[in-house]
Design an enzyme around this catalytic site. Sequence first.
Site, short mmCIF file in Angstrom:
data_model
loop_
_atom_site.label_atom_id
_atom_site.label_comp_id
_atom_site.label_asym_id
_atom_site.label_seq_id
_atom_site.Cartn_x
_atom_site.Cartn_y
_atom_site.Cartn_z
N GLU A 95 -13.36 2.53 -20.12
CA GLU A 95 -12.65 1.56 -20.95
C GLU A 95 -12.75 0.17 -20.32
O GLU A 95 -12.92 0.04 -19.12
CB GLU A 95 -11.16 1.94 -21.06
N CYS A 122 -1.60 5.75 -10.81
CA CYS A 122 -2.70 5.17 -11.60
C CYS A 122 -3.35 6.22 -12.49
O CYS A 122 -3.76 7.28 -12.00
CB CYS A 122 -3.72 4.58 -10.65
N SER A 220 -4.87 -4.41 -3.32
CA SER A 220 -3.70 -3.69 -3.85
C SER A 220 -2.88 -3.18 -2.69
O SER A 220 -3.29 -2.26 -1.99
CB SER A 220 -4.17 -2.53 -4.72
N ASN A 302 3.38 -0.02 -14.69
CA ASN A 302 3.10 0.46 -16.04
C ASN A 302 3.23 1.98 -16.07
O ASN A 302 2.85 2.65 -15.12
CB ASN A 302 1.69 0.05 -16.46
N CYS A 345 -2.58 -2.64 -16.34
CA CYS A 345 -3.11 -2.25 -15.03
C CYS A 345 -2.78 -0.79 -14.77
O CYS A 345 -1.64 -0.38 -14.92
CB CYS A 345 -2.45 -3.05 -13.92
N1 SAH Z 1 -9.37 0.22 -7.74
C1 SAH Z 1 -9.01 -1.15 -7.67
C2 SAH Z 1 -9.07 -1.84 -9.00
C3 SAH Z 1 -8.58 -1.08 -10.20
S1 SAH Z 1 -6.85 -0.77 -10.28
C4 SAH Z 1 -7.65 -1.29 -7.02
O1 SAH Z 1 -6.97 -0.30 -6.85
O2 SAH Z 1 -7.31 -2.41 -6.66
C5 SAH Z 1 -6.22 -2.36 -10.76
C6 SAH Z 1 -4.82 -2.66 -10.28
O3 SAH Z 1 -3.86 -1.89 -11.01
C7 SAH Z 1 -4.57 -2.35 -8.81
O4 SAH Z 1 -3.86 -3.39 -8.22
C8 SAH Z 1 -3.71 -1.09 -8.90
O5 SAH Z 1 -2.97 -0.88 -7.74
C9 SAH Z 1 -2.88 -1.40 -10.11
N2 SAH Z 1 -2.22 -0.26 -10.71
C10 SAH Z 1 -2.61 1.01 -10.72
N3 SAH Z 1 -1.74 1.76 -11.43
C11 SAH Z 1 -0.78 0.92 -11.87
C12 SAH Z 1 0.39 1.09 -12.68
N4 SAH Z 1 0.72 2.27 -13.15
N5 SAH Z 1 1.15 -0.01 -12.92
C13 SAH Z 1 0.79 -1.22 -12.46
N6 SAH Z 1 -0.30 -1.44 -11.70
C14 SAH Z 1 -1.07 -0.37 -11.41
FE1 SF4 Z 2 -8.60 3.98 -8.11
FE2 SF4 Z 2 -7.51 1.54 -8.11
FE3 SF4 Z 2 -6.47 3.51 -9.58
FE4 SF4 Z 2 -6.25 3.61 -6.95
S1 SF4 Z 2 -5.35 2.08 -8.30
S2 SF4 Z 2 -6.84 5.31 -8.27
S3 SF4 Z 2 -8.18 2.73 -6.32
S4 SF4 Z 2 -8.47 2.60 -9.85
#
Ligand code: SAH
Ligand code: SF4
Length: 351
Positions: A95, A122, A220, A302, A345
């Site tokens: 996506e 995530c 992150s 989220n 995110c």
């Molecule tokens: N893998 C990379 C980029 C993709 S995730 C990373 O982890 O940085 C993009 C962002 O969304 C990251 O900062 C991650 O920590 C955040 N994220 C993941 N799950 C989330 C959620 N449920 N609510 C808010 N942010 C979240």
């Molecule tokens: Fe992968 Fe980023 Fe999600 Fe962590 S937050 S599982 S590193 S996409």
Amino acid sequence: MSGAPRFIFDLDFAQIAEWVASIGEPSFRAAQIWQGLYKHFYRAPEDFSTLPRPLRLRLAEEFRFSRLAPSKTLESTDGETLKTLFALEPPNSIEAVLMRYRERRTICISSQAGCAMGCVFCATGQMGFRRNLTSGEIVEQVIYYARMLASSSEKLSNIVIMGMGEPLHNYEATMSAIDRLNDPQSLNFGARRFTISTVGLVPQIRRFTSEKRQVNLAVSLHSVDDDQRSALLPINRKYPLEALRSACVDYVEATHRRITFEWALIDGVNDSPFHAKKLAWFLEPFLKEHAALCHVNVIPLNPTQKYAGKASSRQKAYQFKAALEEQRVPCTVRVRRGIDIQAGCGQLATG
Ligand code: SAH
Ligand code: SF4
């Protein structure tokens, strides 16, 4: 040439030039092909009207022009966020998201199908790792939206590699996609308009530093307590906070560029003024006399299917921000957008 057709967006200019030479065509044809792809966003060989027909046929024989099939588009009720599901070769899909905000057109693209990092909150982490995207598959997401925007006389302003996957876990493909889009003869998309977000892969952050790229870096963080961070982000066991901080400090010293630290605010977990204070202490080395070489992005969590934690209230978010700012740490509370279509995110996931 024989074998399966190559995906044209996987090739850089030198490879296109090499192919042009290999079939005995004059070298200026390479520039025409390149411009057709990256300036005119042509979809198929027959669109390349400046090329002679035999060459168009040859292109059609030897290359595939698309590997992403947009199979579903969802628009959020705010009318500003659009999420696209792209089918790759079965069974995988990814996506990507387009966000319109005032004059800005930002896309959030994926670097992997799924993710191996397993962060508990995530949705991408919850689905597990499927495979790396090729550089061309990363590039094609951008071309798709650039083409869409061009058709309504809009232009892409920023590209964030923050969709599905961990970009530094697919380092080569991610960087070569950026290089290709950055090229003045292609999209000419400035490195400073890209942001890569990483969960904190220390060796790759060090490599990124040594390459002195102008691309923005986001890390992150979410917690500055090793036990808590390891429980949320399992990669922290391999690269604990001190190692991560030291790689980030070295990045800032070497590049004089600031780092954005992402902080998903989880109700009762990491959202008190005390947590903010501890974060500010952690970020102390980034607070230089004249400038803060860090910025904290606070995002109320989220919702995702397999994590029970809840988002902090807006009030808590603003208290957190105030506590950080009291310690000179700049902070922005992100507006949650596209939540109704699971485009926020950490909400991107496919079957
Ligand atoms: N893998 C990379 C980029 C993709 S995730 C990373 O982890 O940085 C993009 C962002 O969304 C990251 O900062 C991650 O920590 C955040 N994220 C993941 N799950 C989330 C959620 N449920 N609510 C808010 N942010 C979240
Ligand atoms: Fe992968 Fe980023 Fe999600 Fe962590 S937050 S599982 S590193 S996409």
